[in-house]
Write a protein that holds these residues in place. Structure first.
Motif, short mmCIF file in Angstrom:
data_model
loop_
_atom_site.label_atom_id
_atom_site.label_comp_id
_atom_site.label_asym_id
_atom_site.label_seq_id
_atom_site.Cartn_x
_atom_site.Cartn_y
_atom_site.Cartn_z
N PRO A 26 -8.13 -4.48 -47.39
CA PRO A 26 -7.17 -5.23 -46.65
C PRO A 26 -6.72 -6.46 -46.14
O PRO A 26 -7.29 -7.30 -45.76
N ALA A 27 -5.43 -6.91 -46.18
CA ALA A 27 -4.91 -8.73 -45.95
C ALA A 27 -5.73 -7.99 -44.13
O ALA A 27 -5.81 -9.70 -44.20
N ASP A 28 -5.46 -8.10 -43.65
CA ASP A 28 -5.48 -7.45 -42.14
C ASP A 28 -6.76 -7.34 -41.39
O ASP A 28 -6.97 -6.65 -40.29
N GLN A 29 -7.88 -6.80 -42.31
CA GLN A 29 -9.25 -6.28 -41.76
C GLN A 29 -9.83 -7.77 -41.41
O GLN A 29 -9.64 -9.11 -41.37
N VAL A 30 -10.15 -7.09 -39.69
CA VAL A 30 -10.90 -7.49 -39.34
C VAL A 30 -12.05 -7.49 -39.58
O VAL A 30 -12.67 -6.36 -39.58
N CYS A 31 -13.19 -8.27 -38.02
CA CYS A 31 -14.19 -7.80 -37.68
C CYS A 31 -14.68 -6.97 -37.56
O CYS A 31 -13.94 -6.06 -37.14
N CYS A 32 -15.38 -6.06 -37.53
CA CYS A 32 -16.19 -4.84 -37.62
C CYS A 32 -16.27 -4.70 -36.31
O CYS A 32 -16.25 -2.98 -35.51
N ARG A 46 -13.95 -2.00 -30.08
CA ARG A 46 -13.13 -0.84 -30.10
C ARG A 46 -11.78 -1.13 -30.55
O ARG A 46 -11.03 -0.41 -31.74
N ALA A 47 -11.39 -2.69 -30.11
CA ALA A 47 -9.63 -3.07 -30.37
C ALA A 47 -10.05 -3.77 -32.42
O ALA A 47 -8.73 -3.09 -32.83
N PHE A 48 -11.06 -3.78 -32.81
CA PHE A 48 -11.16 -4.42 -33.94
C PHE A 48 -11.18 -2.91 -34.68
O PHE A 48 -10.99 -3.07 -36.25
N ALA A 49 -12.39 -1.58 -34.21
CA ALA A 49 -12.50 -0.70 -35.21
C ALA A 49 -11.08 -0.34 -35.41
O ALA A 49 -10.27 -0.04 -35.91
N ASP A 68 -20.74 -5.21 -47.28
CA ASP A 68 -22.18 -5.72 -48.60
C ASP A 68 -23.28 -6.30 -46.69
O ASP A 68 -23.49 -6.73 -47.04
N CYS A 69 -22.07 -6.12 -45.31
CA CYS A 69 -23.22 -6.30 -44.45
C CYS A 69 -23.48 -4.79 -43.79
O CYS A 69 -23.17 -4.20 -43.80
N ALA A 70 -25.21 -5.30 -43.52
CA ALA A 70 -25.80 -3.46 -43.16
C ALA A 70 -25.11 -3.73 -41.62
O ALA A 70 -24.52 -1.69 -41.13
N ALA A 71 -25.30 -4.22 -40.79
CA ALA A 71 -24.39 -3.76 -39.20
C ALA A 71 -22.51 -3.62 -39.61
O ALA A 71 -22.67 -2.33 -38.92
N CYS A 72 -22.10 -3.42 -40.76
CA CYS A 72 -21.00 -3.21 -40.44
C CYS A 72 -20.99 -1.89 -40.83
O CYS A 72 -20.69 -0.72 -40.55
N SER A 78 -20.33 5.37 -38.55
CA SER A 78 -20.43 5.64 -36.48
C SER A 78 -19.23 6.10 -36.83
O SER A 78 -19.42 7.11 -35.24
N ARG A 79 -18.32 5.67 -36.87
CA ARG A 79 -17.19 5.74 -36.28
C ARG A 79 -16.40 7.04 -37.03
O ARG A 79 -16.67 7.48 -37.66
N PRO A 80 -15.32 8.37 -35.81
CA PRO A 80 -15.23 9.05 -36.18
C PRO A 80 -14.02 9.10 -37.90
O PRO A 80 -13.32 8.13 -37.27
#
Length: 84
Positions: A26-32, A46-49, A68-72, A78-80
């Motif tokens: 997505p062009a508008d994807q941001v940090c997790c 929460r806003a980023f999610a 490709d990032c474990a944290a992401c 974990s998000r519903p």
């Protein structure tokens, strides 16, 4: 990942494509939001999610979402689900 480790991100995409996956971003994807959550900035996380949920929903029906990032990966998994 795509900024700090751009080569790793490109390699991940190339590997998925090599095995026949169609890769869309997505062009508008941001940090997790994981770094913000870790620092107690829950509202920002929460806003980023929410923004990412909406960005992926606009892509339509997807077979999978990969990171490709474990944290992401952990943060996103974990998000519903918002599937209807």
């Amino acid at each position: 990942m795509n900024v700090a480790f751009a080569d790793a991100s490109r390699a991940s995409v190339a590997l998925m494509q090599r095995f026949g996956c169609e890769v869309v971003t997505p062009a508008d994807q941001v940090c997790c939001g994981a770094p913000h959550d870790d620092q107690g900035m829950k509202g920002k996380a929460r806003a980023f999610a929410q923004r990412n949920i909406e960005a992926f929903e606009r892509l339509g029906d997807l077979d999978a979402i990969a990171a490709d990032c474990a944290a992401c990966s952990q943060r996103s998994a974990s998000r519903p689900s918002r599937r209807r």
